[in-house]
Design an enzyme around this catalytic site. Structure first.
Site, short mmCIF file in Angstrom:
data_model
loop_
_atom_site.label_atom_id
_atom_site.label_comp_id
_atom_site.label_asym_id
_atom_site.label_seq_id
_atom_site.Cartn_x
_atom_site.Cartn_y
_atom_site.Cartn_z
N VAL A 131 0.82 -1.22 0.00
CA VAL A 131 0.00 0.00 0.00
C VAL A 131 0.85 1.26 0.00
O VAL A 131 0.35 2.35 -0.30
CB VAL A 131 -1.00 0.04 1.19
N TYR A 139 1.00 4.98 15.24
CA TYR A 139 -0.29 4.27 15.19
C TYR A 139 -1.42 5.22 15.58
O TYR A 139 -2.42 5.34 14.86
CB TYR A 139 -0.24 3.06 16.14
N1 LIG Z 1 -5.57 -6.65 15.83
C1 LIG Z 1 -5.98 -5.62 16.54
O1 LIG Z 1 -6.02 -5.66 17.77
C2 LIG Z 1 -6.45 -4.37 15.83
C3 LIG Z 1 -7.26 -3.47 16.54
C4 LIG Z 1 -7.73 -2.34 15.90
C5 LIG Z 1 -7.40 -2.10 14.58
N2 LIG Z 1 -6.61 -2.99 13.92
C6 LIG Z 1 -6.32 -2.71 12.51
O2 LIG Z 1 -6.94 -3.72 11.74
C7 LIG Z 1 -6.27 -3.84 10.48
C8 LIG Z 1 -5.99 -5.30 10.19
O3 LIG Z 1 -5.05 -5.80 11.12
P1 LIG Z 1 -5.09 -7.30 11.70
O4 LIG Z 1 -5.54 -7.21 13.08
O5 LIG Z 1 -5.83 -8.18 10.76
O6 LIG Z 1 -3.52 -7.63 11.71
P2 LIG Z 1 -2.65 -8.65 10.82
O7 LIG Z 1 -1.24 -8.32 11.11
O8 LIG Z 1 -3.10 -10.05 11.04
O9 LIG Z 1 -3.03 -8.29 9.31
C9 LIG Z 1 -2.58 -7.10 8.70
C10 LIG Z 1 -2.25 -7.44 7.26
O10 LIG Z 1 -1.84 -6.22 6.60
C11 LIG Z 1 -0.73 -6.55 5.77
N3 LIG Z 1 0.10 -5.39 5.49
C12 LIG Z 1 0.92 -4.73 6.34
N4 LIG Z 1 1.59 -3.75 5.71
C13 LIG Z 1 1.18 -3.78 4.41
C14 LIG Z 1 1.52 -3.02 3.28
N5 LIG Z 1 2.44 -2.05 3.34
N6 LIG Z 1 0.89 -3.30 2.11
C15 LIG Z 1 -0.01 -4.31 2.03
N7 LIG Z 1 -0.35 -5.09 3.09
C16 LIG Z 1 0.23 -4.81 4.26
C17 LIG Z 1 0.04 -7.58 6.59
O11 LIG Z 1 0.96 -8.30 5.79
C18 LIG Z 1 -1.09 -8.42 7.16
O12 LIG Z 1 -1.42 -9.50 6.32
C19 LIG Z 1 -5.02 -2.98 10.60
O13 LIG Z 1 -5.23 -1.73 9.97
C20 LIG Z 1 -4.88 -2.78 12.10
O14 LIG Z 1 -4.16 -1.61 12.41
C21 LIG Z 1 -6.13 -4.11 14.51
#
Ligand SMILES: NC(=O)c1ccc[n+]([C@@H]2O[C@H](COP(=O)([O-])OP(=O)(O)OC[C@H]3O[C@@H](n4cnc5c(N)ncnc54)[C@H](O)[C@@H]3O)[C@@H](O)[C@H]2O)c1
Length: 276
Positions: A76, A174
């Site tokens: 991204v 973040y």
């Molecule tokens: N897990 C939590 O507690 C939580 C809470 C609130 C928000 N979020 C947000 O939810 C979203 C999804 O996260 P998740 O919990 O599934 O974590 P995760 O780490 O399992 O999945 C995130 C995915 O994004 C991909 N990614 C990272 N950088 C990237 C890039 N530069 N280009 C393309 N893909 C990229 C990773 O490879 C991974 O597959 C994120 O935006 C995260 O910040 C997560």
């Protein structure tokens, strides 16, 4: 009748976690999926990021339920790569209706914070600039489709109420990015409304994915700021919600159920933001 029959969804961060859950859930409602993921490690991230096998597994899960998915390795942070991925999706499925800007990282810099600048830069590049790139690469195809559309940006409870800082580029990037995407969400919602394209953000509390369920996260929270970390407790009696809980909220927003919902922040936070 499936709720997303003949629709096409573009999902970032689709290799695992919430992105995979969204892909599988939207496909179950009939959507074709274009799912992109970086599938490799960033140095400023201490937990293991996704792999090409993870993205292939998402494709397998979608297809095993009778769905269609194009999985693309793309970053991204690379606007040209995002345009190319969207173009491939259009060639494969012929249209675009739904965009989920979900990809994310939690960069980390433990004291004495040698990695602080990298953690700030990578966090902002992925979480804020990456969302902007996703919007930039998709808004024109949505407009050109002339069928309206729905964009959902994954922010966080941190975007609504930043709970603490680790006094470094890790959590700081973040908190800043997750708040920053609310501004993007609202400005695109206001601008794209005349084409019936809706833009909203979701704000999960901790979700049971490898981003927070890993050997580093608990220790990082504890070392970063133990007093504040201890206060981050959901109001409802649940420690982490599941990816499917977020997918169901996404589904509400992108389906007919959300047809007049735009410019909103939807918490999926077990009461963390207002009462935690
Ligand atoms: N897990 C939590 O507690 C939580 C809470 C609130 C928000 N979020 C947000 O939810 C979203 C999804 O996260 P998740 O919990 O599934 O974590 P995760 O780490 O399992 O999945 C995130 C995915 O994004 C991909 N990614 C990272 N950088 C990237 C890039 N530069 N280009 C393309 N893909 C990229 C990773 O490879 C991974 O597959 C994120 O935006 C995260 O910040 C997560």
């Amino acid at each position: 009748m499936s709720r997303l029959e003949s629709k096409v969804a573009f999902i970032t961060g689709a290799a695992r976690g919430q992105g995979r859950s969204h892909a599988v859930r939207l496909a179950a409602e009939g959507a074709d999926i274009v799912g992109i993921d970086i599938c490799r490690q960033l140095d400023s991230v201490n937990y293991a990021m996704s792999t090409p096998d993870d993205l292939a597994e998402t494709v397998r899960q979608v297809e095993s339920r009778g769905g269609r998915m194009l999985g693309i390795e793309a970053d991204v942070r690379d606007l040209d790569g995002m345009h190319a991925a969207v173009a491939r999706g259009l060639r494969e499925f012929g249209r675009l209706d739904i965009v989920l800007a979900n990809a994310g990282v939690m960069t980390q810099s433990l004291p004495p914070h040698e990695k602080s600048r990298d953690a700030w830069r990578d966090g902002i590049d992925v979480l804020l600039t990456g969302v902007w790139h996703t919007l930039q690469a998709t808004y024109q195809p949505l407009i050109d489709g002339a069928r309206g559309g729905s964009i959902v940006i994954t922010s966080s409870s941190q975007g609504l109420r930043p709970f603490f800082s680790d006094l470094s580029g890790g959590f700081d990037s973040y908190a800043a990015a997750k708040a920053g995407v609310i501004g993007l969400m609202r400005s695109y919602a206001a601008t794209l409304a005349e084409w019936n394209i809706r833009v909203n953000s979701i704000h999960p509390t901790g979700v049971n994915t490898p981003m927070v369920v890993n050997e580093f996260f608990g220790e990082y929270m504890e070392k970063s700021n133990p007093k504040t970390a201890a206060r981050v407790v959901n109001a409802l009696p649940v420690e982490l919600v599941e990816p499917i809980d977020v997918s169901e909220a996404v589904l509400y927003l992108v389906c007919e159920s959300g047809r007049y919902v735009t410019g909103t922040c939807l918490p999926v936070d077990a009461g963390l933001v207002f009462a935690g």
